[in-house]
Write a protein that holds these residues in place. Structure first.
Motif, mmCIF file in Angstrom:
data_model
loop_
_atom_site.group_PDB
_atom_site.id
_atom_site.type_symbol
_atom_site.label_atom_id
_atom_site.label_comp_id
_atom_site.label_asym_id
_atom_site.label_seq_id
_atom_site.Cartn_x
_atom_site.Cartn_y
_atom_site.Cartn_z
ATOM 1 N N ILE A 100 -8.041 6.639 -27.028
ATOM 2 C CA ILE A 100 -7.084 6.616 -27.104
ATOM 3 C C ILE A 100 -6.461 5.358 -27.227
ATOM 4 O O ILE A 100 -5.798 5.089 -28.534
ATOM 5 C CB ILE A 100 -6.140 7.272 -26.452
ATOM 6 N N LEU A 101 -6.597 4.778 -26.075
ATOM 7 C CA LEU A 101 -6.522 3.546 -26.071
ATOM 8 C C LEU A 101 -6.947 2.706 -26.520
ATOM 9 O O LEU A 101 -5.620 1.540 -27.078
ATOM 10 C CB LEU A 101 -7.049 3.170 -24.297
ATOM 11 N N LEU A 102 -7.815 2.490 -27.139
ATOM 12 C CA LEU A 102 -7.894 1.853 -28.087
ATOM 13 C C LEU A 102 -7.872 1.641 -29.265
ATOM 14 O O LEU A 102 -7.238 0.720 -30.304
ATOM 15 C CB LEU A 102 -9.686 1.337 -28.287
ATOM 16 N N CYS A 103 -7.038 2.619 -29.502
ATOM 17 C CA CYS A 103 -6.140 2.828 -31.518
ATOM 18 C C CYS A 103 -4.368 2.315 -30.975
ATOM 19 O O CYS A 103 -4.595 1.838 -31.611
ATOM 20 C CB CYS A 103 -6.431 4.342 -31.619
ATOM 21 N N LEU A 104 -4.837 2.754 -30.342
ATOM 22 C CA LEU A 104 -3.233 1.468 -29.819
ATOM 23 C C LEU A 104 -3.027 0.049 -29.901
ATOM 24 O O LEU A 104 -2.554 -0.441 -30.745
ATOM 25 C CB LEU A 104 -2.520 1.885 -28.555
ATOM 26 N N ILE A 105 -4.243 -0.284 -29.400
ATOM 27 C CA ILE A 105 -4.411 -1.552 -28.884
ATOM 28 C C ILE A 105 -4.818 -1.987 -30.789
ATOM 29 O O ILE A 105 -4.569 -3.117 -31.527
ATOM 30 C CB ILE A 105 -5.820 -2.166 -28.513
ATOM 31 N N GLN A 106 -5.955 -0.877 -31.123
ATOM 32 C CA GLN A 106 -6.099 -1.127 -32.963
ATOM 33 C C GLN A 106 -4.634 -2.003 -33.578
ATOM 34 O O GLN A 106 -4.657 -2.725 -34.871
ATOM 35 C CB GLN A 106 -7.292 -0.517 -33.350
ATOM 36 N N GLU A 107 -3.561 -1.310 -33.802
ATOM 37 C CA GLU A 107 -2.135 -0.897 -34.327
ATOM 38 C C GLU A 107 -1.796 -2.586 -33.806
ATOM 39 O O GLU A 107 -1.201 -3.168 -34.785
ATOM 40 C CB GLU A 107 -1.652 -0.246 -34.005
#
Length: 247
Positions: free
Chosen positions: A229-236
């Motif tokens: 979930i954290l990585l998805c936010l950073i990906q954006e």
């Protein structure tokens, strides 16, 4: 009347070309790296097939005849064997920003997970696990790949982690549990069409990680899925910066 067709093999399913035998065609097939070429002339009958191979050891096999067309399969050989050992050829060199932002995103991801680890240290658990490093590479470096799809990632992360716990519960530690868990994880990802390579390591991590055993089936959600979930936010953020801040 002869006609000439130029087809790129990488654009054809299974490298198959369908041509009617009732007319004469001369066509060339460029391989995926665009160097070697196969030129074939097809006349009215099978005996009228002329084959020339230019600059390559590629072989051409006539598989079968279907109603009004010959089925020709260009099978890779020679140079194609070594193609996987060479870097993928691209029309342009990655810019500095295309290299910097994914790398910066990976640094930010591990730094944030490290800070969370400091908070969770008293409980003896950690968010910084090796598979999340692989997830970072998939999300930040290849965001358009199938492995970076959110469905693939979360379905595989949760399912494979749960499989690891189940295998350990039934078989205990050891090679049999690891082998069974990895095999089941592969089958699960293929069946659910959610292939996400980093998730395949989650069962092995649980079976061999004594500190994770206390999580039991909570391991299906933590730390893998929670960290994603954290990585998805950073990906954006990384994708936005790659598109809008270039240098």
């Amino acid at each position: 009347m002869n006609s000439q067709l130029h087809l790129r093999a990488s654009h054809l399913p299974n490298h198959c070309i369908l041509l009617p035998p009732t007319s004469s065609h001369t066509f060339s097939v460029l391989n995926s790296w665009g160097e070697n070429r196969v030129v074939l002339g097809l006349g009215r009958s099978f005996l009228g097939l002329n084959e020339r191979i230019l600059g390559s050891r590629r072989k051409t096999l006539i598989n079968k005849r279907k109603k009004d067309c010959w089925v020709i399969r260009a099978s890779a050989g020679g140079a194609a064997v070594w193609d996987g050992w060479m870097p993928e050829k691209s029309s342009k060199t990655p810019s500095l920003s295309e290299i910097f932002w994914p790398s910066a995103g990976a640094f930010a991801a591990m730094a944030m997970l490290g800070k969370i680890d400091q908070i969770l240290a008293a409980k003896g658990i950690s968010m910084t696990i090796a598979p999340l490093g692989a997830v970072s590479a998939v999300l930040f470096a290849t965001p358009s790949s199938p492995g970076a799809r959110k469905y693939n990632m979360f379905m595989a992360q949760i399912g494979c982690a749960a499989i690891g716990v189940l295998a350990f519960t039934i078989l205990g530690p050891g090679w049999l549990a690891r082998s069974t868990a990895l095999s089941a994880a592969m089958a699960f990802m293929i069946y659910t069409r959610s292939v996400h390579p980093p998730a395949a390591s989650l069962p092995l991590l649980f079976i061999d990680g004594a500190k994770l055993h206390q999580l039991n089936y909570w391991y299906a959600l933590f730390p893998g899925a929670a960290g994603c979930i954290l990585l998805c936010l950073i990906q954006e953020i990384v994708c936005y910066l790659k598109e809008n801040v270039k240098f």
